[in-house]
Design an enzyme around this catalytic site. Sequence first.
Site, PDB file in Angstrom:
ATOM      1  N   ARG A 212      29.767  17.968  62.078  1.00 39.41           N
ATOM      2  CA  ARG A 212      30.001  16.579  61.997  1.00 39.41           C
ATOM      3  C   ARG A 212      29.151  16.038  60.945  1.00 39.41           C
ATOM      4  O   ARG A 212      28.037  16.226  60.967  1.00 39.41           O
ATOM      5  CB  ARG A 212      29.628  15.845  63.216  1.00 39.41           C
ATOM      6  CG  ARG A 212      30.381  15.934  64.544  1.00 39.41           C
ATOM      7  CD  ARG A 212      30.297  14.682  65.348  1.00 39.41           C
ATOM      8  NE  ARG A 212      29.144  14.283  65.631  1.00 39.41           N
ATOM      9  CZ  ARG A 212      28.723  13.097  66.489  1.00 39.41           C
ATOM     10  NH1 ARG A 212      29.599  12.768  67.293  1.00 39.41           N
ATOM     11  NH2 ARG A 212      27.576  12.906  66.860  1.00 39.41           N
TER      12      ARG A 212
ATOM     13  N   THR B  43      29.473   9.633  58.607  1.00 38.58           N
ATOM     14  CA  THR B  43      31.170   9.459  59.001  1.00 38.58           C
ATOM     15  C   THR B  43      31.473   9.904  60.285  1.00 38.58           C
ATOM     16  O   THR B  43      32.604   9.426  60.853  1.00 38.58           O
ATOM     17  CB  THR B  43      32.040  10.015  57.951  1.00 38.58           C
ATOM     18  OG1 THR B  43      31.989  11.315  58.066  1.00 38.58           O
ATOM     19  CG2 THR B  43      31.641   9.808  56.628  1.00 38.58           C
TER      20      THR B  43
ATOM     21  N   ASP C  37      21.520  16.400  71.220  1.00 39.38           N
ATOM     22  CA  ASP C  37      22.283  17.209  70.333  1.00 39.38           C
ATOM     23  C   ASP C  37      22.264  18.854  71.059  1.00 39.38           C
ATOM     24  O   ASP C  37      21.165  19.379  71.159  1.00 39.38           O
ATOM     25  CB  ASP C  37      21.436  17.181  69.104  1.00 39.38           C
ATOM     26  CG  ASP C  37      22.437  18.098  68.073  1.00 39.38           C
ATOM     27  OD1 ASP C  37      22.857  19.200  68.414  1.00 39.38           O
ATOM     28  OD2 ASP C  37      22.837  17.337  66.911  1.00 39.38           O
TER      29      ASP C  37
ATOM     30  N   ASP D 112      20.901  21.682  68.755  1.00 40.59           N
ATOM     31  CA  ASP D 112      19.563  21.635  68.504  1.00 40.59           C
ATOM     32  C   ASP D 112      18.977  22.136  69.821  1.00 40.59           C
ATOM     33  O   ASP D 112      17.966  22.830  69.752  1.00 40.59           O
ATOM     34  CB  ASP D 112      19.242  20.222  68.047  1.00 40.59           C
ATOM     35  CG  ASP D 112      19.438  19.853  66.750  1.00 40.59           C
ATOM     36  OD1 ASP D 112      19.708  21.230  66.103  1.00 40.59           O
ATOM     37  OD2 ASP D 112      19.267  18.819  66.166  1.00 40.59           O
TER      38      ASP D 112
END
Length: 206
Positions: free
Chosen positions: A101, A105, A197, A200
């Site tokens: 991603r 945006t 995340d 991560d």
Amino acid sequence: MINEIFNPILKDRLTLLRRKETPSKIFRQTVEEIATFMTYEVAKNFKLKEIEIETPIKKCKAKVLAEEFVIVPILRAGLGMVSGALKVLPNAAVGFIGLVRDETTHQPIEYYKKLPPNISGKKIIVIDPMLATGGSSSAALQMLKNDGAKDIVFVCIISAPEGIKKISEDHPEIPIYTAAIDERLNENAYIVPGLGDAGDRIFDTL
Ligand code: PRP
Ligand code: URA
């Protein structure tokens, strides 16, 4: 079509993923374990065919899975689910779709695609821990359809209502399996409460 899997073991393990103090080693192991549980649940709808076999006692009819399977993780975080899914479907082929991603945006950017040949007659299981805006998974499902895939299911651990809506609109024929439907997305398009995340936390790159 959204299918939320209600299984107490799954909900319990999911809480471990959500806790911010869970270290990467445990997070990674738990993602793998959840992928195994979820693949079992998804497999409840798989077709069987009858074959003839011979036991040490006699010949008999027996059932085996009727379809060939392709597991497709969306990189990176989907990689964490591959080994768990393969425990249930050890003969599955594995294809890869790399999407990330854009941080501003929130649109997916494609950076890798490697799929097995002849996916049109196979059952494709797309895996990614997170369904947030739905941009990444919708793009991955479209890439698979463009390659001829006709029978696809999407398996994610946590989903947001916004992502479910997008997949349901873009790909109404594709069933979504999820272990949890969370509240919403925040201003950075992260799932609330979510788990942070996923990539991560799996790969310890926070
Ligand atoms: C995460 C996640 C999904 C995507 C979900 O990947 O694993 O692929 O975000 O968000 P979306 O529904 O809004 O598209 P990310 O882009 O962070 O890449 P990574 O797995 O490499 O960390
Ligand atoms: N990607 C993640 O890893 N987590 C989110 O909450 C949203 C997208």
